[in-house]
Design a protein around this motif. Structure first.
Motif, PDB file in Angstrom:
ATOM      1  N   ALA A   1       0.874  -1.177   0.000  1.00 41.76           N
ATOM      2  CA  ALA A   1       0.000   0.000   0.000  1.00 41.76           C
ATOM      3  C   ALA A   1       0.906   1.220   0.000  1.00 41.76           C
ATOM      4  N   GLU A   2       0.965   1.901  -1.140  1.00 47.53           N
ATOM      5  CA  GLU A   2       1.963   2.948  -1.336  1.00 47.53           C
ATOM      6  C   GLU A   2       1.320   4.233  -1.841  1.00 47.53           C
ATOM      7  N   GLY A   3       1.746   5.360  -1.266  1.00 46.69           N
ATOM      8  CA  GLY A   3       1.244   6.654  -1.686  1.00 46.69           C
ATOM      9  C   GLY A   3       0.411   7.321  -0.601  1.00 46.69           C
ATOM     10  N   THR A   4      -0.115   8.476  -0.922  1.00 45.31           N
ATOM     11  CA  THR A   4      -0.909   9.257   0.022  1.00 45.31           C
ATOM     12  C   THR A   4      -2.298   8.650   0.216  1.00 45.31           C
ATOM     13  N   ILE A   5      -2.759   8.630   1.461  1.00 45.90           N
ATOM     14  CA  ILE A   5      -4.079   8.083   1.784  1.00 45.90           C
ATOM     15  C   ILE A   5      -5.139   9.113   1.387  1.00 45.90           C
ATOM     16  N   ASP A   6      -5.556   9.058   0.140  1.00 45.19           N
ATOM     17  CA  ASP A   6      -6.528  10.008  -0.379  1.00 45.19           C
ATOM     18  C   ASP A   6      -7.941   9.565  -0.016  1.00 45.19           C
ATOM     19  N   PRO A   7      -8.925  10.489   0.003  1.00 42.31           N
ATOM     20  CA  PRO A   7     -10.313  10.085   0.210  1.00 42.31           C
ATOM     21  C   PRO A   7     -10.722   9.094  -0.874  1.00 42.31           C
ATOM     22  N   GLY A   8     -11.185   7.942  -0.470  1.00 38.19           N
ATOM     23  CA  GLY A   8     -11.518   6.875  -1.417  1.00 38.19           C
ATOM     24  C   GLY A   8     -10.532   5.729  -1.385  1.00 38.19           C
ATOM     25  N   ALA A   9      -9.384   5.899  -0.716  1.00 39.10           N
ATOM     26  CA  ALA A   9      -8.380   4.838  -0.638  1.00 39.10           C
ATOM     27  C   ALA A   9      -8.939   3.603   0.062  1.00 39.10           C
ATOM     28  N   SER A  10      -9.778   3.819   1.083  1.00 38.86           N
ATOM     29  CA  SER A  10     -10.327   2.680   1.820  1.00 38.86           C
ATOM     30  C   SER A  10     -11.267   1.852   0.948  1.00 38.86           C
ATOM     31  N   ALA A  11     -12.016   2.512   0.056  1.00 37.36           N
ATOM     32  CA  ALA A  11     -12.908   1.775  -0.848  1.00 37.36           C
ATOM     33  C   ALA A  11     -12.097   0.936  -1.829  1.00 37.36           C
ATOM     34  N   ARG A  12     -10.999   1.497  -2.348  1.00 42.96           N
ATOM     35  CA  ARG A  12     -10.150   0.740  -3.268  1.00 42.96           C
ATOM     36  C   ARG A  12      -9.480  -0.425  -2.555  1.00 42.96           C
ATOM     37  N   PHE A  13      -9.087  -0.214  -1.289  1.00 42.98           N
ATOM     38  CA  PHE A  13      -8.482  -1.290  -0.510  1.00 42.98           C
ATOM     39  C   PHE A  13      -9.483  -2.421  -0.290  1.00 42.98           C
ATOM     40  N   ALA A  14     -10.718  -2.061   0.036  1.00 43.34           N
ATOM     41  CA  ALA A  14     -11.755  -3.076   0.250  1.00 43.34           C
ATOM     42  C   ALA A  14     -11.999  -3.873  -1.025  1.00 43.34           C
ATOM     43  N   GLU A  15     -11.985  -3.198  -2.176  1.00 43.80           N
ATOM     44  CA  GLU A  15     -12.159  -3.899  -3.454  1.00 43.80           C
ATOM     45  C   GLU A  15     -11.005  -4.860  -3.706  1.00 43.80           C
ATOM     46  N   GLU A  16      -9.790  -4.430  -3.385  1.00 40.49           N
ATOM     47  CA  GLU A  16      -8.604  -5.276  -3.579  1.00 40.49           C
ATOM     48  C   GLU A  16      -8.687  -6.513  -2.691  1.00 40.49           C
ATOM     49  N   ILE A  17      -9.080  -6.332  -1.449  1.00 37.79           N
ATOM     50  CA  ILE A  17      -9.192  -7.454  -0.518  1.00 37.79           C
ATOM     51  C   ILE A  17     -10.312  -8.398  -0.944  1.00 37.79           C
ATOM     52  N   ALA A  18     -11.422  -7.847  -1.428  1.00 38.74           N
ATOM     53  CA  ALA A  18     -12.528  -8.687  -1.889  1.00 38.74           C
ATOM     54  C   ALA A  18     -12.117  -9.526  -3.089  1.00 38.74           C
ATOM     55  N   ALA A  19     -11.264  -8.956  -3.948  1.00 37.70           N
ATOM     56  CA  ALA A  19     -10.862  -9.656  -5.169  1.00 37.70           C
ATOM     57  C   ALA A  19      -9.739 -10.656  -4.934  1.00 37.70           C
ATOM     58  N   ARG A  20      -8.752 -10.290  -4.085  1.00 37.59           N
ATOM     59  CA  ARG A  20      -7.564 -11.139  -3.950  1.00 37.59           C
ATOM     60  C   ARG A  20      -7.156 -11.354  -2.498  1.00 37.59           C
ATOM     61  N   GLY A  21      -8.104 -11.150  -1.599  1.00 33.73           N
ATOM     62  CA  GLY A  21      -7.785 -11.209  -0.177  1.00 33.73           C
ATOM     63  C   GLY A  21      -7.265 -12.533   0.307  1.00 33.73           C
ATOM     64  N   GLU A  22      -7.646 -13.638  -0.374  1.00 30.79           N
ATOM     65  CA  GLU A  22      -7.190 -14.948   0.090  1.00 30.79           C
ATOM     66  C   GLU A  22      -5.675 -15.118  -0.072  1.00 30.79           C
ATOM     67  N   TYR A  23      -5.050 -14.293  -0.906  1.00 30.44           N
ATOM     68  CA  TYR A  23      -3.608 -14.374  -1.117  1.00 30.44           C
ATOM     69  C   TYR A  23      -2.825 -13.464  -0.174  1.00 30.44           C
ATOM     70  N   VAL A  24      -3.521 -12.535   0.446  1.00 26.69           N
ATOM     71  CA  VAL A  24      -2.840 -11.501   1.238  1.00 26.69           C
ATOM     72  C   VAL A  24      -2.634 -11.969   2.677  1.00 26.69           C
ATOM     73  N   LYS A  25      -1.389 -11.862   3.142  1.00 24.70           N
ATOM     74  CA  LYS A  25      -1.064 -12.165   4.527  1.00 24.70           C
ATOM     75  C   LYS A  25      -0.611 -10.926   5.291  1.00 24.70           C
ATOM     76  N   THR A  26       0.080 -10.029   4.560  1.00 29.25           N
ATOM     77  CA  THR A  26       0.668  -8.845   5.190  1.00 29.25           C
ATOM     78  C   THR A  26       0.452  -7.626   4.314  1.00 29.25           C
ATOM     79  N   VAL A  27       0.139  -6.493   4.929  1.00 30.70           N
ATOM     80  CA  VAL A  27       0.045  -5.228   4.211  1.00 30.70           C
ATOM     81  C   VAL A  27       1.294  -4.408   4.532  1.00 30.70           C
ATOM     82  N   ALA A  28       2.108  -4.143   3.503  1.00 33.12           N
ATOM     83  CA  ALA A  28       3.330  -3.354   3.660  1.00 33.12           C
ATOM     84  C   ALA A  28       3.009  -1.900   3.336  1.00 33.12           C
ATOM     85  N   LEU A  29       3.338  -1.003   4.245  1.00 39.11           N
ATOM     86  CA  LEU A  29       2.949   0.403   4.124  1.00 39.11           C
ATOM     87  C   LEU A  29       4.125   1.284   3.713  1.00 39.11           C
ATOM     88  N   ASN A  30       3.831   2.245   2.835  1.00 39.98           N
ATOM     89  CA  ASN A  30       4.810   3.247   2.411  1.00 39.98           C
ATOM     90  C   ASN A  30       4.020   4.497   2.065  1.00 39.98           C
TER      91      ASN A  30
END
Length: 264
Positions: free
Chosen positions: A100-129
C-alpha cells in the motif's frame, strides 16, 4: 475526612484504576492544548495549515520537533517523492505481501476493500509506504486489516507518517524493519471549505476520540497518541524502535521478524 484517612483510601485503590485515571488526565490536558492550537490557527488564518501530502510546496517529511530544534529523520525514504505524493495504490507482491503505497486520499479505503474482496485470500501482510492523508480512510483500512486478521509492516527506508500509523496499528502482527521511518503528529479531519473556530474544534474533538478509541481497541498503548497530540501538524515525532515497542505499536523486534521471514 482527615488527611491520613484520605491517604489510606488512595492506597487501597487498584493500580489499574490509578493508571487509567492518570492516562485520561494526560489525554484531557493534551486535547485542551490541541483545541487551543486549532482555535488560534483558525482565528489567525495561519499561513501553514495542517500537513497536506498533495501540496507540492510543502515538505513531504516535516521536520521533527526536538529540544535541539527541528531536524530531519535519520534516513531518507527509498521511494521518490512523486511516488509518495500520488494517491495510494495497492500491488500484490510475492509471499502474500500487499504493498500500500502513496498518500491516503479520500476513497483509498474503498479501493483497498475492493482489492481485498478480489484477492484477499492471497494476502497475509500489508506493507505500508505512505506520508499519511485522510484519517477516515486510514481508520477504515485499519479496521478491515484487523477484521481479516492480516499483519502489517513498514520495510527498511519505507515511510509511515501522520495518519499511516493508524493503518499500521490494525495488523495482528506489526513489524517496523530497521531504518523504517515512522512518525506521528496531530491529525484531524478539517472538513470541506473554510471552518469557524468552533467547527474546527468540534472536528478535532471528534477525530481525537475516534482515533484514541481505535488505537485502544487495536492494543496500542496510550503513549503513542499522547506524543501525536503534543506534536504540531507541521512537525513529526519520529518514533524510535524502542518507542514503538514501548507503545506496543510493534509486536516484535526487527531482528526477530527478519529471522522469522528468513526461516519461512
Amino acid at each position: 475526612m482527615r488527611i491520613d484517612d484520605t491517604f489510606k483510601a488512595l492506597m487501597r485503590l487498584d493500580d489499574g484504576v490509578l493508571m487509567r485515571g492518570a492516562f485520561y488526565a494526560l489525554l484531557s490536558a493534551a486535547t485542551v492544548f490541541l483545541l487551543v492550537d486549532v482555535r488560534d490557527l483558525t482565528a489567525m488564518n495561519a499561513e501553514l495549515p495542517a500537513f497536506d501530502p498533495f501540496h507540492e510546496n510543502r515538505p513531504l517529511l516535516p521536520p521533527a520537533l526536538t529540544e535541539g530544534g527541528p531536524t530531519t529523520p535519520r534516513v531518507q525514504p527509498a521511494s521518490p517523492e512523486e511516488v509518495l505524493r500520488r494517491p495510494m495504490t495497492f500491488e500484490l507482491a510475492s509471499g502474500g505481501v500487499l504493498l500500500a503505497e502513496g498518500t491516503i486520499d479520500p476513497g483509498a479505503s474503498a479501493r483497498f476493500a475492493e482489492e481485498i474482496a478480489a484477492r484477499g485470500e492471497y494476502v497475509k501482510t500489508v506493507a505500508l509506504n505512505s506520508p499519511g492523508g485522510s484519517v477516515d480512510d486510514a481508520l477504515a483500512i485499519s479496521s478491515l486489516i484487523r477484521e481479516r486478521k492480516l499483519g502489517t509492516k513498514v520495510a527498511s527506508r519505507a515511510l509511515c507518517a501522520s495518519s499511516c500509523p493508524i493503518i499500521f496499528a490494525g495488523g495482528v502482527s506489526r513489524v517496523a524493519e530497521k531504518d523504517a521511518i515512522v512518525g506521528v503528529h496531530q491529525v484531524f479531519n478539517g472538513g470541506s471549505g473554510r471552518q469557524t473556530a468552533d467547527q474546527a474544534m468540534s472536528a478535532a474533538q471528534s477525530t481525537t476520540a475516534r482515533v484514541t478509541r481505535h488505537l485502544d481497541t487495536m492494543g496500542v498503548g496510550a503513549g503513542l497518541w499522547i506524543n501525536a497530540l503534543e506534536t504540531p501538524p507541521d512537525r513529526l515525532h519520529y518514533l524510535t524502535s524502542a518507542e514503538m515497542a514501548k507503545f506496543k505499536l510493534t509486536t516484535e523486534p526487527p531482528a526477530t521478524a527478519r529471522k522469522k521471514a528468513e526461516s519461512e
